[in-house]
Design a protein around this motif. Structure first.
Motif, short mmCIF file in Angstrom:
data_model
loop_
_atom_site.label_atom_id
_atom_site.label_comp_id
_atom_site.label_asym_id
_atom_site.label_seq_id
_atom_site.Cartn_x
_atom_site.Cartn_y
_atom_site.Cartn_z
N SER A 4 1.00 -1.16 -0.09
CA SER A 4 0.08 0.23 0.01
C SER A 4 0.89 1.33 -0.08
N ILE A 5 0.32 2.48 -0.17
CA ILE A 5 1.09 3.83 -0.04
C ILE A 5 1.60 3.93 1.25
N ALA A 6 0.37 3.86 2.30
CA ALA A 6 0.87 4.07 3.58
C ALA A 6 0.65 2.72 4.62
N LEU A 7 1.23 2.73 5.48
CA LEU A 7 1.31 1.57 6.51
C LEU A 7 -0.04 1.65 7.44
N PRO A 8 -1.00 1.01 7.37
CA PRO A 8 -2.07 0.93 8.39
C PRO A 8 -1.63 0.84 9.57
N ALA A 9 -2.48 1.51 10.71
CA ALA A 9 -2.28 1.15 12.21
C ALA A 9 -2.58 -0.54 12.25
N MET A 10 -1.56 -0.90 13.31
CA MET A 10 -1.77 -2.17 13.62
C MET A 10 -1.11 -2.45 15.23
N ASP A 11 -1.75 -3.54 15.54
CA ASP A 11 -1.17 -3.84 17.07
C ASP A 11 0.29 -4.52 16.78
N ALA A 12 0.83 -4.55 17.95
CA ALA A 12 2.32 -4.89 18.26
C ALA A 12 2.45 -6.56 17.78
#
Length: 629
Positions: free
Chosen positions: A366-374
């Protein structure tokens, strides 16, 4: 004659065909040609016995039947068992695919089960004409007799659960640790190709074919297919240069045999417009030779429906960061489960849940890395692409893929077959190789999860480019590339307890909106730096927290203070709203369990002993030490 200047010509020419490597596996049409004309006898051979001409329907009395199922010994359909619901009867049809019959299955349903072998039905369960002048002849086949025999065969085999027994396309491990590879129309097992079917405890059904390995093992070195693919990967403008190219190559190698590995590292490619993500994805699709599900704008259920029981890799494009993260969270959850091959549950028909294992390697872009859990971030390598470097004015653009021959689909697929062959060969040493890489990372300061993830990627890259186990110089170079305190994936990664603790301190609750200080951290900082303890004693209880001191410690002393965090409190539930630690109102919140994951010397269980609810349970955190941890 092959072109001596083309390094792929000999490889492509040596690719095995269905007939070359599986002479015993005839096509369905060839099998059907051996079926007798209606009413004629059939050549049948028992185990170790010469062929014998058996009249229609005479196989039972002649003893040519499977002792376990009661079906003819040469039956082209194999019974698998009866579903636990009692309403489903499972078979492998004439193509080797799993086929289900219902209790009311009619002649057309059985015809479909035996598709392509219709004459066999009239031989096995013949319908005879009424005697005429003492003679009868076969006119068709008896559906009732066939159905009874087929259903009885399933009952004799016992209960069958599709999710527990079926292995689709891709790589697997046998009980002895050896490699099994299901190419769709053939299965590599015990060192040779066999037709789809039941082997040991598992069913390997017929599926659309995917690429098989090249016939010969090609040595590594300059100009080898592995080296050429590595050169191609280096042509992208990776943020970490050669390291990212090597990690991308390592992911591809692990993705080729993901189902046979203990860990399936996740790769996430981030790149701006014009970085070349689409070109890379096209190259990967070619090299993977069909052993890849490529999709975009999808859901967790959509991925499962495409993969089913396969262990082939999954590539998800455009997994963009969005305000509503529920779909993305579910897809990342699926990749996390697949990392270690755990099982997950999903709803089934008639309200009956189904359990299945996920054994695919995942690659996202993707263009941006999405928010994700550790827990998701710890299982992946993040490879950043920058925009391709444009040639200077007047210079001709360089097309590395074209120069290497990899824009030719057939040659790119030949590279993939070669690399798959290398993985076949290296699987005998894979565990030892992975352990060497893992131990190297642990010695360099990495934690277990990072060592598992990057150790597997290191091993995959090494297999593509080398024929021998890594030496000291190889390991030293990897250690320098993957320095724990410099690698972005590990240097910036926070433990879950730290993220929870930081959120609790830095969140800006509505109750503080009209105050000069907007967060718990602001009040604690003013206390630590300026001695303003009175504000802390008044404001922290407004969000469910409180401060106390051990017996004998001077009240107001910052270094000995303890922060009490109750296990449940409506204000804390509001403070954690929108996070994974919010829980349900009036119930103990997940935050307490997560905060207990901090080093044991930083906290202790206890009761508030203050305010209206003196018996409120929770934990006491050594505040000054926790802030420095």
């Amino acid at each position: 004659m092959s072109d001596p200047t083309d390094p792929f010509a000999d490889i492509a020419a040596a690719l095995p065909t269905f007939e070359d490597d599986a002479e015993a596996m005839m096509s369905l049409r060839e099998q059907a040609m051996r079926d007798p004309l209606m009413g004629a006898p059939m050549d049948v051979a028992g185990p170790g016995e010469p062929e014998e001409m058996i009249e229609p329907g005479g196989w039972h009395t002649a003893g040519y039947l499977d002792r376990r199922t009661g079906l003819p010994s040469n039956c082209p359909v194999k019974s698998l068992g009866q579903g636990s619901d009692g309403e489903s009867f499972y078979f492998l049809n004439t193509l080797g695919s799993v086929h289900v019959l219902a209790p009311n299955a009619g002649k057309g349903h059985i015809d479909a089960l035996f598709a392509g072998r219709g004459l066999y039905l009239s031989w096995a369960w013949p319908r005879w004409s009424a005697p005429k002048k003492g003679l009868s002849y076969v006119t068709n086949w008896e559906a009732e007799q066939a159905r009874q025999a087929l259903f009885a065969a399933c009952a004799y085999k016992g209960t069958f659960e599709l999710e527990d027994r079926v292995r689709g396309r891709g790589a697997w491990r046998d009980d002895d640790g050896s490699l099994i590879y299901h190419a769709g129309d053939a299965v590599w097992i015990a060192g040779r190709w066999r037709p789809p079917g039941e082997y040991g405890r598992f069913i390997y059904p017929g599926r659309p074919r995917i690429g098989r390995p090249g016939e010969r093992y090609e040595v590594a070195g300059e100009g080898s297919p592995g080296d050429l693919l590595f050169q191609a990967l280096q042509s992208w403008n990776w943020d970490r240069g050669e390291l990212d190219a090597r990690l991308a190559l390592g992911w591809l190698m692990t993705g080729l045999v993901g189902g046979a590995l203990e860990q399936r590292p996740v790769a996430y490619i981030v790149g701006t417009e014009g970085a070349g993500k689409s070109t890379l994805q096209k190259l990967l699709r070619l090299v993977m030779n069909g052993a890849l599900v490529s999709t975009s704008n999808t859901t967790q259920a959509g991925i499962y429906q495409k993969v089913r029981q396969d262990s082939i890799a999954v590539m998800v494009d455009e997994l963009e960061a969005k305000e509503d993260t529920r779909t993305t969270d579910k897809i990342l959850e699926l990749a996390r489960i697949a990392y270690s091959g755990d099982k997950m549950q999903r709803g089934g028909k008639d309200g009956v849940g189904q359990e299945f294992a996920v054994m695919s390697s995942f690659l996202f872009s993707s263009i941006a890395l999405p928010a994700m859990d550790a827990q998701d971030a710890s299982r992946m390598a993040v490879l950043m692409m920058r925009e391709r470097v444009k040639p200077a004015k007047g210079e001709k653009p360089v097309d590395v893929l074209k120069d290497l021959g990899l824009r030719d689909g057939a040659k790119a697929q030949a590279v993939g077959r070669h690399l798959l062959r290398r993985m076949f060969k290296w699987m005998e040493r894979w565990d030892a190789l992975r352990d060497v890489m893992r131990e190297t990372l642990l010695a360099a300061g990495h934690e277990d999860r990072a060592a598992d993830t990057f150790g597997a990627l290191m091993a995959g890259c090494h297999v593509a480019l080398s024929d021998d186990m890594p030496g000291k110089a190889d390991l030293a170079q990897w250690t320098a590339w993957l320095s724990a305190d410099q690698l972005a994936e590990t240097a910036t990664r926070e433990k879950t307890w730290r993220r929870c603790f930081t959120h609790m301190l830095q969140a800006q609750p509505d109750v503080y909106r009209s105050y000069a200080k907007k967060s718990v951290a602001a009040y604690i900082e003013a206390w630590r730096d300026k001695g303003h303890v009175d504000d802390v004693l008044v404001r922290l209880p407004e969000v469910g927290l409180s401060v106390s001191w051990p017996k004998g410690a001077p009240e107001g002393d910052f270094l000995s203070a303890r922060l009490f965090v109750p296990a449940k409190h409506p204000a804390l539930h509001t403070l954690f709203a929108g996070t994974p630690w919010a829980g349900r109102m009036a119930a103990p919140g997940p935050w307490a369990g997560v905060l207990r994951q901090m080093p044991r010397e930083l906290w202790e269980n206890g009761k508030c002993d203050k305010g209206l609810d003196r018996k409120a349970s929770g934990i006491f955190i050594n505040l000054a030490e926790a802030l420095e941890a």
